[in-house]
Design a protein around this motif. Structure first.
Motif, PDB file in Angstrom:
ATOM      1  N   THR A 268      14.987  19.310   4.124  1.00  0.00           N
ATOM      2  CA  THR A 268      13.480  19.465   4.371  1.00  0.00           C
ATOM      3  C   THR A 268      13.008  18.635   3.598  1.00  0.00           C
ATOM      4  OG1 THR A 268      13.830  21.975   4.226  1.00  0.00           O
ATOM      5  CG2 THR A 268      11.693  21.087   3.904  1.00  0.00           C
ATOM      6  N   PHE A 269      11.706  17.899   4.428  1.00  0.00           N
ATOM      7  CA  PHE A 269      10.927  16.911   4.032  1.00  0.00           C
ATOM      8  C   PHE A 269       9.539  17.120   4.165  1.00  0.00           C
ATOM      9  CE2 PHE A 269      12.082  15.335   8.189  1.00  0.00           C
ATOM     10  CZ  PHE A 269      10.741  14.893   8.645  1.00  0.00           C
ATOM     11  N   SER A 270       8.620  16.986   3.119  1.00  0.00           N
ATOM     12  CA  SER A 270       7.338  17.198   2.996  1.00  0.00           C
ATOM     13  C   SER A 270       6.671  15.799   2.812  1.00  0.00           C
ATOM     14  CB  SER A 270       6.996  18.208   1.792  1.00  0.00           C
ATOM     15  OG  SER A 270       5.602  18.431   1.935  1.00  0.00           O
ATOM     16  N   LEU A 271       5.643  15.468   3.536  1.00  0.00           N
ATOM     17  CA  LEU A 271       4.962  14.267   3.532  1.00  0.00           C
ATOM     18  C   LEU A 271       3.544  14.498   3.522  1.00  0.00           C
ATOM     19  CD1 LEU A 271       7.056  12.502   6.274  1.00  0.00           C
ATOM     20  CD2 LEU A 271       6.895  11.554   3.814  1.00  0.00           C
ATOM     21  N   VAL A 272       2.738  13.851   2.313  1.00  0.00           N
ATOM     22  CA  VAL A 272       1.527  14.016   2.204  1.00  0.00           C
ATOM     23  C   VAL A 272       0.915  12.695   2.387  1.00  0.00           C
ATOM     24  CG1 VAL A 272       1.818  13.808  -0.239  1.00  0.00           C
ATOM     25  CG2 VAL A 272      -0.385  14.744   0.875  1.00  0.00           C
ATOM     26  N   ASN A 273      -0.294  12.424   2.999  1.00  0.00           N
ATOM     27  CA  ASN A 273      -0.969  11.316   3.284  1.00  0.00           C
ATOM     28  C   ASN A 273      -1.700  10.932   2.040  1.00  0.00           C
ATOM     29  OD1 ASN A 273      -2.474   9.342   3.925  1.00  0.00           O
ATOM     30  ND2 ASN A 273      -3.478  10.016   5.846  1.00  0.00           N
ATOM     31  N   VAL A 274      -1.377  10.047   1.332  1.00  0.00           N
ATOM     32  CA  VAL A 274      -1.780   9.582  -0.133  1.00  0.00           C
ATOM     33  C   VAL A 274      -2.663   8.161   0.113  1.00  0.00           C
ATOM     34  CG1 VAL A 274      -0.343  11.025  -1.305  1.00  0.00           C
ATOM     35  CG2 VAL A 274       0.022   8.481  -1.076  1.00  0.00           C
ATOM     36  N   SER A 275      -2.898   7.724   1.157  1.00  0.00           N
ATOM     37  CA  SER A 275      -3.386   6.531   1.231  1.00  0.00           C
ATOM     38  C   SER A 275      -5.006   6.496   1.273  1.00  0.00           C
ATOM     39  CB  SER A 275      -3.169   5.945   2.894  1.00  0.00           C
ATOM     40  OG  SER A 275      -3.810   6.548   3.972  1.00  0.00           O
TER      41      SER A 275
ATOM     42  N   GLU B 248       0.891  -1.183  -0.077  1.00  0.00           N
ATOM     43  CA  GLU B 248      -0.058  -0.164  -0.055  1.00  0.00           C
ATOM     44  C   GLU B 248       0.730   1.235  -0.091  1.00  0.00           C
ATOM     45  OE1 GLU B 248      -3.500   2.020   2.789  1.00  0.00           O
ATOM     46  OE2 GLU B 248      -2.310   0.336   3.704  1.00  0.00           O
ATOM     47  N   ARG B 249       0.565   2.296  -0.900  1.00  0.00           N
ATOM     48  CA  ARG B 249       1.126   3.290  -0.874  1.00  0.00           C
ATOM     49  C   ARG B 249       0.565   4.378   0.164  1.00  0.00           C
ATOM     50  NH1 ARG B 249       0.884   7.861  -5.461  1.00  0.00           N
ATOM     51  NH2 ARG B 249      -1.332   7.754  -5.061  1.00  0.00           N
ATOM     52  N   LEU B 250       1.228   4.625   1.438  1.00  0.00           N
ATOM     53  CA  LEU B 250       0.774   5.463   2.496  1.00  0.00           C
ATOM     54  C   LEU B 250       1.266   7.119   2.528  1.00  0.00           C
ATOM     55  CD1 LEU B 250       1.938   3.203   5.499  1.00  0.00           C
ATOM     56  CD2 LEU B 250      -0.067   3.290   4.258  1.00  0.00           C
ATOM     57  N   LEU B 251       2.566   7.382   2.034  1.00  0.00           N
ATOM     58  CA  LEU B 251       2.903   8.680   2.056  1.00  0.00           C
ATOM     59  C   LEU B 251       3.616   8.889   0.861  1.00  0.00           C
ATOM     60  CD1 LEU B 251       4.238   8.649   5.663  1.00  0.00           C
ATOM     61  CD2 LEU B 251       2.021   9.899   5.052  1.00  0.00           C
ATOM     62  N   ARG B 252       3.574  10.371   0.143  1.00  0.00           N
ATOM     63  CA  ARG B 252       4.472  10.795  -0.658  1.00  0.00           C
ATOM     64  C   ARG B 252       5.266  11.806  -0.231  1.00  0.00           C
ATOM     65  NH1 ARG B 252       0.599  12.366  -4.275  1.00  0.00           N
ATOM     66  NH2 ARG B 252       1.048  14.418  -3.859  1.00  0.00           N
ATOM     67  N   GLU B 253       6.321  11.644  -0.529  1.00  0.00           N
ATOM     68  CA  GLU B 253       7.428  12.843  -0.096  1.00  0.00           C
ATOM     69  C   GLU B 253       8.233  13.509  -1.142  1.00  0.00           C
ATOM     70  OE1 GLU B 253      11.848  12.944   2.733  1.00  0.00           O
ATOM     71  OE2 GLU B 253      10.492  11.042   2.540  1.00  0.00           O
ATOM     72  N   HIS B 254       8.168  14.907  -0.670  1.00  0.00           N
ATOM     73  CA  HIS B 254       9.142  15.653  -1.360  1.00  0.00           C
ATOM     74  C   HIS B 254      10.252  16.235  -0.564  1.00  0.00           C
ATOM     75  CE1 HIS B 254       9.631  18.973  -4.441  1.00  0.00           C
ATOM     76  NE2 HIS B 254      10.018  19.755  -3.212  1.00  0.00           N
ATOM     77  N   ARG B 255      11.568  15.880  -0.951  1.00  0.00           N
ATOM     78  CA  ARG B 255      12.661  16.039  -0.152  1.00  0.00           C
ATOM     79  C   ARG B 255      13.803  17.084  -0.990  1.00  0.00           C
ATOM     80  NH1 ARG B 255      15.694  10.816   2.325  1.00  0.00           N
ATOM     81  NH2 ARG B 255      13.282  10.545   3.116  1.00  0.00           N
TER      82      ARG B 255
END
Length: 281
Positions: free
Chosen positions: A141-148, A117-124
């Motif tokens: 810097t890390f930015s995490l979005v919940n894509v679940s 399962e894809r839980l999070l998408r990160e922009h680092r």
């Protein structure tokens, strides 16, 4: 994951770090991109990877022990009422590609997968900046979005019942030396005083090197620090210190940590001056 050649990070005309995007590691290490070796400008190595005491420690990067019950840290999982146990719950931070890759930094896209399962998408974003002839700064810097598609939360061994173990987020494993490194903050002295504190910055000073970690996120309150010196040398942030961090479906959270990497032993005033310069860069 297939191994590939590390991406080099340069500063002041020198290679100061190597970034591995697809490590050739067993799944019990929760495969993830990491920086190692990271060096001072004189070439002294200030990270460690796969040490005997904690083989799931991978240089400098982002690692979280509990995302909705999935382990993105590696090793055992702390379960309330059971302690640290081996579970088949390890996740993978998958490198999807670079949006930008320059000699002094890069912008990376990743996906956090677990149990198919894809839980999070990160922009680092990672950047290297020269500060002086003997110091440079690593800005991560890390930015995490919940894509679940469902609400998630982030926990730690502390929120699962193990006091003092609220690790998870940014983490830097330093090399173990004959003597434990000196630890101090803007006003604090010693591992016990700094661990769990929300101080502006934390310094770890070893044999001929100093690392100064500054929480620089603008939009949220500062996370407490997780600090180890005597057991092993490591510093990180605590995303889930007093309780689990909720991440509702579709929501994003951001963290920025700037690390000063210096030759020699800095005192408190020297560390503070370099932090101010690094965060403002």
């Amino acid at each position: 994951m297939n191994a590939e050649r590390p991406t080099l990070l340069r500063c002041a005309g020198r290679t100061v770090a190597r970034y591995t995007t697809r490590p050739p590691l067993a799944l019990d290490h929760a495969p993830r991109p990491y920086l190692h070796p990271v060096t001072t400008l004189s070439g002294r190595v200030v990270t460690e990877t796969v040490p005997e005491d904690h083989p799931h420690h991978l240089g400098a990067g982002v690692a979280v022990p509990d995302v909705a019950g999935h382990n993105f840290w590696g090793g055992r999982t702390f379960v309330r009422g059971r302690g640290s146990v081996e579970l088949d719950n390890h996740g993978v931070q998958r490198h999807d590609g670079f949006k930008l890759c320059d000699p002094d930094g890069f912008v990376e896209e990743l996906t956090w997968w677990a149990a198919g399962e894809r839980l999070l998408r990160e922009h680092r974003t990672v950047a290297a900046t020269a500060l002086t002839d003997t110091a440079w700064a690593l800005d991560l810097t890390f930015s995490l979005v919940n894509v679940s598609g469902r609400d998630l939360s982030i926990g730690s061994p502390a929120t699962n019942g193990r006091p003092g173990a609220a690790y998870g987020g940014f983490f830097w494993r330093a090399p173990k030396e004959a003597a434990a490194p000196v630890v101090f903050g803007a006003r604090e002295d010693g591992e016990e005083a700094v661990h769990g504190a929300r101080c502006d910055w934390v310094a770890l000073a070893g044999d001929g090197w100093t690392l100064v970690f500054a929480g620089a996120t603008e939009t949220t309150r500062r996370d407490p620090w997780f600090v180890r010196a005597v057991e092993y040398p490591g510093v990180g942030s605590s995303l889930a210190h007093d309780g689990r961090l909720p991440v509702p479906a579709g929501e994003t959270f951001v963290r920025r940590v700037v690390t000063v990497v210096a030759d020699g032993r800095l005192d408190r005033s020297g560390a503070a001056a370099l932090v101010r310069k690094a965060v403002a860069s």
